[in-house]
Scaffold this motif. Sequence first.
Motif, PDB file in Angstrom:
ATOM      1  N   GLY A 183     -27.986 -20.006  51.619  1.00  0.00           N
ATOM      2  CA  GLY A 183     -26.943 -20.849  52.180  1.00  0.00           C
ATOM      3  C   GLY A 183     -27.395 -21.737  53.318  1.00  0.00           C
ATOM      4  N   ALA A 184     -28.683 -21.661  53.689  1.00  0.00           N
ATOM      5  CA  ALA A 184     -29.178 -22.478  54.797  1.00  0.00           C
ATOM      6  C   ALA A 184     -29.281 -23.954  54.417  1.00  0.00           C
ATOM      7  N   ARG A 185     -29.419 -24.227  53.128  1.00  0.00           N
ATOM      8  CA  ARG A 185     -29.553 -25.609  52.679  1.00  0.00           C
ATOM      9  C   ARG A 185     -28.223 -26.360  52.793  1.00  0.00           C
ATOM     10  N   LYS A 186     -28.290 -27.608  53.213  1.00  0.00           N
ATOM     11  CA  LYS A 186     -27.122 -28.466  53.285  1.00  0.00           C
ATOM     12  C   LYS A 186     -27.203 -29.522  52.187  1.00  0.00           C
ATOM     13  N   MET A 187     -26.078 -29.789  51.558  1.00  0.00           N
ATOM     14  CA  MET A 187     -26.036 -30.672  50.399  1.00  0.00           C
ATOM     15  C   MET A 187     -25.239 -31.935  50.686  1.00  0.00           C
ATOM     16  N   HIS A 188     -25.755 -33.054  50.199  1.00  0.00           N
ATOM     17  CA  HIS A 188     -24.975 -34.289  50.187  1.00  0.00           C
ATOM     18  C   HIS A 188     -23.915 -34.202  49.091  1.00  0.00           C
ATOM     19  N   ALA A 189     -24.294 -33.629  47.942  1.00  0.00           N
ATOM     20  CA  ALA A 189     -23.379 -33.426  46.818  1.00  0.00           C
ATOM     21  C   ALA A 189     -24.063 -32.503  45.817  1.00  0.00           C
ATOM     22  N   PHE A 190     -23.274 -31.950  44.887  1.00  0.00           N
ATOM     23  CA  PHE A 190     -23.821 -31.130  43.809  1.00  0.00           C
ATOM     24  C   PHE A 190     -23.156 -31.531  42.499  1.00  0.00           C
ATOM     25  N   PHE A 191     -23.974 -31.692  41.450  1.00  0.00           N
ATOM     26  CA  PHE A 191     -23.479 -32.014  40.121  1.00  0.00           C
ATOM     27  C   PHE A 191     -24.006 -30.983  39.125  1.00  0.00           C
ATOM     28  N   GLU A 192     -23.151 -30.577  38.194  1.00  0.00           N
ATOM     29  CA  GLU A 192     -23.553 -29.619  37.167  1.00  0.00           C
ATOM     30  C   GLU A 192     -23.123 -30.119  35.796  1.00  0.00           C
ATOM     31  N   LEU A 193     -24.079 -30.163  34.883  1.00  0.00           N
ATOM     32  CA  LEU A 193     -23.820 -30.478  33.479  1.00  0.00           C
ATOM     33  C   LEU A 193     -23.726 -29.184  32.695  1.00  0.00           C
ATOM     34  N   HIS A 194     -22.747 -29.087  31.797  1.00  0.00           N
ATOM     35  CA  HIS A 194     -22.574 -27.867  31.017  1.00  0.00           C
ATOM     36  C   HIS A 194     -21.927 -28.200  29.681  1.00  0.00           C
ATOM     37  N   ILE A 195     -22.202 -27.382  28.682  1.00  0.00           N
ATOM     38  CA  ILE A 195     -21.432 -27.485  27.446  1.00  0.00           C
ATOM     39  C   ILE A 195     -20.007 -27.020  27.747  1.00  0.00           C
ATOM     40  N   GLU A 196     -19.046 -27.526  26.991  1.00  0.00           N
ATOM     41  CA  GLU A 196     -17.654 -27.221  27.310  1.00  0.00           C
ATOM     42  C   GLU A 196     -17.336 -25.740  27.173  1.00  0.00           C
TER      43      GLU A 196
END
Length: 416
Positions: A183-196
């Motif tokens: 949890g130390a990492r800071k994110m600008h954004a996160f995107f996840e691709l997945h099958i439905e």
Amino acid sequence: MNQLNSNLRINADRLWDSIHEMAKIGPGVRGGNNRQTLTDADAEGRALFKRWCEEAGLSLGVDQMGTMFARREGADPDALPVYVGSHLDTQPTGGRYDGVLGVLGALEIVRTLNDLGIRTKHPIVVTNWTNEEGTRFSPAMLASGVFAGVIDQDYAYNRTDAEGKRFIDELERIGWKGEEEVGARKMHAFFELHIEQGPILEAEGKDIGVVTHGQGLRWIQCTVTGKGQHTGSTPMYMRRNAGRGLAQITELVHEIAMKHQPNAVGAIGHIDIYPNSRNIIPEKAVFTIDFRSHILDILTGMVDELLEKAPGLCEALGCSFEWEDVGHFDPPAFDENCVATVRRAAERLGYSHMDIVSGAGHDACWVNRVAPTAMVMCPCVDGLSHNEDEEISKEWAEAGTNVLCHAVLETAGIVE
């Protein structure tokens, strides 16, 4: 190249080849995969992913939950990274695409940027979350839950599998316990691709699902205890049959979910019967109820009704009822700006699309609590998943990864 346009596409052949190369590790019995978390097969899959990341020029970090973060540097050293990925672990009878498409699609974005010499302002980090499936160590999305601060790390470390092996011991055994604080990492954004993992996109003839919300989930592990007796010599009226308790609660779960259509689902998937002998009346049944809805009041109400009625059903049979919450998260609403970015990407590329609610839990559901997050979905044949017969087309994988690529690049920013 300093602007984003519809001509920018990933290498679909390379992506498809990578997916099926990964599928050779932890093969199932009929074409799928059994690459459960923290097994030797998981370790082998991680090693292959690591090699591919290093070949793409990425630097790898690993946190104390074993989550892998492969970083491509950005032009601005002070800019927060855009994270993109999913998971490589599978169900015992898993398909080749669940989770894997999201991880290797993210890697393909980096490979494509390398091919085209494209630089981004923000770094891009390809991510493989540990134990998304929760099939060996419950609850699901364990590492992302610790990352988001909703699951205690010591609790996660002490989760055990069916053989009593602890998560932390298996993580250390396969050599993937990192030193980085979770949890130390800071994110600008996160995107996840997945099958439905459902039938809607295929039925509607849509290329892309723009995920606006996820379903909340409650996993209630129940134990019904009766008395093990001989099936031939015990009169029917004297039996304390835990199997009947399981059967009646199974029907109760169905009835509760049906009251809230089309906004809820419920079922019992995992069942253990003891002593599981042909000629012994079941003395104990241990099973997990899975309730889901994207509406929190409905989700809470279903659990309340279950816990109000199930003890009485069991008491009438001379059995006891106990329960434990072994997994839960509230319905997430994904970041409006990130969702709009996904929608713009689909439109820019000319793909048909529709808004959709994710019926399954994903790492993005937890990450959404600590960073702006969105998901991209592609269809799967007959909506089948968590099954070795899970299937998607190469064209669906390509479309989903192209949309993912454009969403990530719009967020990360292209520079000269």
